[in-house]
Each structure stands twice: as C-alpha cells, then as structure tokens.
Write an enzyme that holds these catalytic residues in place. Structure first.
Site, PDB file in Angstrom:
ATOM      1  N   SER A   1       0.986  -1.194   0.040  1.00 46.99           N
ATOM      2  CA  SER A   1       0.068  -0.042  -0.056  1.00 46.99           C
ATOM      3  C   SER A   1       0.834   1.178   0.066  1.00 46.99           C
ATOM      4  CB  SER A   1      -0.987  -0.076   1.296  1.00 46.99           C
ATOM      5  OG  SER A   1      -1.655   1.045   1.031  1.00 46.99           O
ATOM      6  N   THR A   2       0.695   2.021   0.866  1.00 46.12           N
ATOM      7  CA  THR A   2       1.551   3.492   0.894  1.00 46.12           C
ATOM      8  C   THR A   2       3.035   3.053   0.836  1.00 46.12           C
ATOM      9  OG1 THR A   2      -0.169   4.118   2.380  1.00 46.12           O
ATOM     10  CG2 THR A   2       1.871   5.671   2.276  1.00 46.12           C
TER      11      THR A   2
ATOM     12  N   HIS B   1      -2.689  -1.214  -3.202  1.00 42.91           N
ATOM     13  CA  HIS B   1      -3.986  -0.350  -3.031  1.00 42.91           C
ATOM     14  C   HIS B   1      -3.645   0.832  -3.572  1.00 42.91           C
ATOM     15  CE1 HIS B   1      -4.183  -2.144   1.367  1.00 42.91           C
ATOM     16  NE2 HIS B   1      -4.737  -2.886   0.479  1.00 42.91           N
TER      17      HIS B   1
ATOM     18  N   MET C   1      -0.338   1.078   5.048  1.00 41.63           N
ATOM     19  CA  MET C   1      -1.475   1.532   6.020  1.00 41.63           C
ATOM     20  C   MET C   1      -2.227   0.293   6.388  1.00 41.63           C
ATOM     21  SD  MET C   1      -2.515   5.563   5.780  1.00 41.63           S
ATOM     22  CE  MET C   1      -3.077   5.330   4.081  1.00 41.63           C
TER      23      MET C   1
ATOM     24  N   ASP D   1      -4.253  -4.871   5.963  1.00 39.23           N
ATOM     25  CA  ASP D   1      -4.751  -5.875   4.831  1.00 39.23           C
ATOM     26  C   ASP D   1      -3.562  -6.620   4.756  1.00 39.23           C
ATOM     27  OD1 ASP D   1      -6.263  -6.955   2.870  1.00 39.23           O
ATOM     28  OD2 ASP D   1      -5.431  -5.023   1.454  1.00 39.23           O
TER      29      ASP D   1
END
Length: 398
Positions: A214-215, A242, A335, A338
């Site tokens: 993600s991030t 993401h 973040m 998940d």
C-alpha cells in the site's frame, strides 16, 4: 483568501509535539474548503494554511512551517510538480501528499512526484457531489495525513539519497517518468521488528509468489521485482497494490520496465502462468480460481475489504484453494492491516509469509500487523527480501 499561522518550530526540522500542521494547496475553493473542514475536525491535526497556488506555498512555507502539505498537481502560476522540489529544498522533512484527478497524465505526474520526494498521492473525486466518492476521499486523506505525519513524532534516522531517474522510455510509450531505484525515504525510530518472534519457513517448495502493498508500495515493488528475474521465470507473481484505476495501469508498465518481464493489469478469466507479473487493477479485487486443469484470474467488483479495493486478503485466501501450502506471501509497506488475515490463512494451510521491517517501511501498518500476529517466517529490510525470496525458490528453506 489564504489563511496562515506561524509555526513554533524551526523551518527544516520537525515539531516534537502538538497537532500536525497541514498546509492545503489547491486552486479549487471547494476542495480547499472540504479538506480544511476535515482537517479541522480532527483532534490531532490543524490547518496551518489554505493556499491557491504552488507559488504561494513556496513563498510562505518558512512562515507557515507545516508538517504535511496536500499539494494539487494542476494550479496556476506554479503547478504541484514544479513546486514540490522547491518546497522540499526549504523544508527537507516536509511530508507532501500529491492530489490529482484520475487522468493518465496526472497519474504519470504522481509517479514522477514519488521519485522526486513526495511521500504519497491521493486521487481526488471528479465530483464532490457524489457522496461515496467524497467519503472515500475523506477517509483516505485523513489516514494518509495521520500515518505519514506520524514519522514526525519519532526520532529521525538518516534519510536515504534521492531516487535515481529511470532511463528514458521509448517515445511511443508516452511521457517519461522517473523510475525509483530504491524505496522512498522513511524516517523512523530504530525498528522494533527485530525482537518479534518468527516461525520456520514451510518445508514445501513454493509454486507461486504473492505480494501485497500500500503506502510506499510502488517504490518498494519496483525495488523488489528488479531482483526477482529468476523467480518470475519459474512461477507466476501476483501483486495487489492499494491503488485506483489508471494508476495501476501505469504501475504495471513501470514493473514491466523494471523487471524486464511481462507485467500487466490482470484480466478476468486469463490463465495464470509462470513468467508473468499479474497486478490487481484499480477498483477490482483480484482472486485466482480453477478453470478446468488451469488456474485463471477472477476479478471481483464487490465491496471494499479493509477499506480497500483491490485488497490483499482476497488474493491470499483464494490462492490456498489452488496451491494449498505451496505459497510464499510477501507483505510490504502500507497503512492498515490488509494482508494479515489472508496471511494467517496462508500459514494455516502450510505456506509462508515474509514482512518488510519497520525501519525500511514508509508506513509499518500492514507488515507490522502481520509481524505482530506471529505469522511471519522472516521480517526483513526491503533490500534483503529479494535475496531471501530467490533462495527460497532455489530450495533453501532456512
């Protein structure tokens, strides 16, 4: 009218306490108003300034001294990508989140911004009158400000050098975008991940590599896939990052150039074969299913999972029905949590999970959740994950 308040710390250094000071830079009065209200409603952040152009931000940053800047891409006088390096030159640890609408041009610019030092990006809804789009934008923006700003509350480590630009792509492929050669700088306290317990790697030879991120993920993914050529030749590699539509299209192109292997957004129903990288397309969950004697991609337009779409958990859990315990899953920076539940299922089925460590993660949410759940066989810095993955697929289970 612009609103600005003087900060209490020295420009170029982070504040040690107090709410995060957020500078909003966008030529849309509607967007500035929305973000200002959202930020002002949070107990741990405040609006440091609301500005219309990048030029205003560059000229006033020393007086405003923000911790985080939400920076629009398209603005008069000085656009976001031009203002970005000037802002970082005046405040080296400023956390900059690029904001843009979902166009291919803006997605390309957002990727370039990451290579120039932006911490992250966020897609703006085309219309804030659509309640669901505005709600997602609200949730994601506040979470990004909070989690990326949290690094300012920790003792800074030595920052990594700037990311190197890529070699120019052929002109027919569109605008040249810098390709990160290393992960984006992350400012963290010394990692606590080294004291977490790990479990043995599976004795089964893995038949697939699954990656969730993600991030900070785009930079981490490109650094990782550059080291996985032999693995990609032997088994399929499936990635959930993401990311919204259009952005995933461009990320797949970058992964193909970096890995020098076929990489593309997955297509519903296509066969899953070794030698390829399959990336979950933005806005769709990616799963794998049986299709006769073969394995195929199944895209799902269902509700968000863990506030994400695509989400990592659906990919991880679906793979168990195909490969059982012959799975290696890697959870990179991001973040939230998940991937943790899906990782638990992978381990319960006999597979293995590797998590990126805290010090090399932009945000140690997803990998930290997996590490703290006790499901990881290894918790490693990003620059050691590729080598470990190569050894595991070569038969070394240690």
């Amino acid at each position: 009218m612009s609103v600005a308040f003087a900060g209490n710390s020295t420009p170029g250094s982070s504040r040690e306490a107090g709410p995060l000071r957020v500078m909003i830079v966008d030529d849309s009065v509607v967007i500035r108003g929305l973000i200002s209200r959202w930020v002002g409603a949070e107990h741990d952040m405040e609006v440091a300034a609301s500005l219309r152009t990048g030029l205003e931000a560059v000229n006033q940053i020393e007086r405003i001294n923000p911790d985080v800047a939400v920076l629009d891409i398209e603005m008069p006088e000085l656009d976001g990508i031009s203002a970005l390096p000037q802002l970082l030159a005046k405040k080296r640890d400023l956390v900059i989140i690029m904001a843009s609408t979902l166009t291919r041009r803006n997605a390309e610019i957002s990727f370039k911004a990451l290579s120039l030092g932006a911490a992250d990006y966020i897609p703006k809804p085309e219309s804030t009158r659509e309640a669901s789009a505005a709600d997602i934008f609200h949730h994601d923006l506040i979470q990004k400000i909070r989690h990326l700003g949290a690094r300012l509350r920790r003792k800074p480590a030595v920052a990594s050098p700037p990311l190197a630009p890529a070699s120019p792509a052929p002109a027919a492929r569109g605008p040249v975008v810098a390709r990160p050669a290393a992960p984006a700088p992350a400012v963290h306290a010394p990692s606590s991940s080294s004291v977490l317990s790990t479990r043995p790697f599976s004795t089964q030879a893995p038949k697939v590599l699954l990656i969730g991120s993600s991030t900070g993920g785009p930079q981490a993914l490109m650094a990782l896939v550059a080291e996985l050529g032999a693995v990609i030749d032997r088994v399929p590699v499936l990635i959930t990052q993401h990311m919204p539509p259009t952005f995933t299209t461009i990320l797949a192109e970058h992964l193909a150039r970096t890995s020098r292997k076929p990489a593309a957004e997955a297509v519903d129903g296509e066969p899953v074969k070794p030698g390829r990288i399959y990336l979950a397309p933005g806005g769709k969950h990616m799963r794998v299913v049986r299709s006769g004697a073969d394995v195929a991609i199944a895209l799902d337009d269902g509700p968000a999972v863990n506030f994400c779409k695509p989400a990592v958990d659906p990919l991880f859990t679906s793979a168990i029905d195909i490969w059982h315990g012959a799975i290696l899953s890697v959870i990179l920076t991001g973040m939230g949590s998940d991937g943790m539940r899906g990782g638990k299922d992978v381990v319960a089925a006999g597979g293995s999970v590797i998590a990126q460590d805290e010090a090399s993660s932009v945000v140690w949410g997803m990998p930290g959740a997996a590490a703290n759940a006790g499901i990881c066989a290894a918790i490693l810095p990003l620059n050691q994950i590729g080598a470990r993955v190569n050894r595991l697929f070569a038969g070394d289970r240690s």
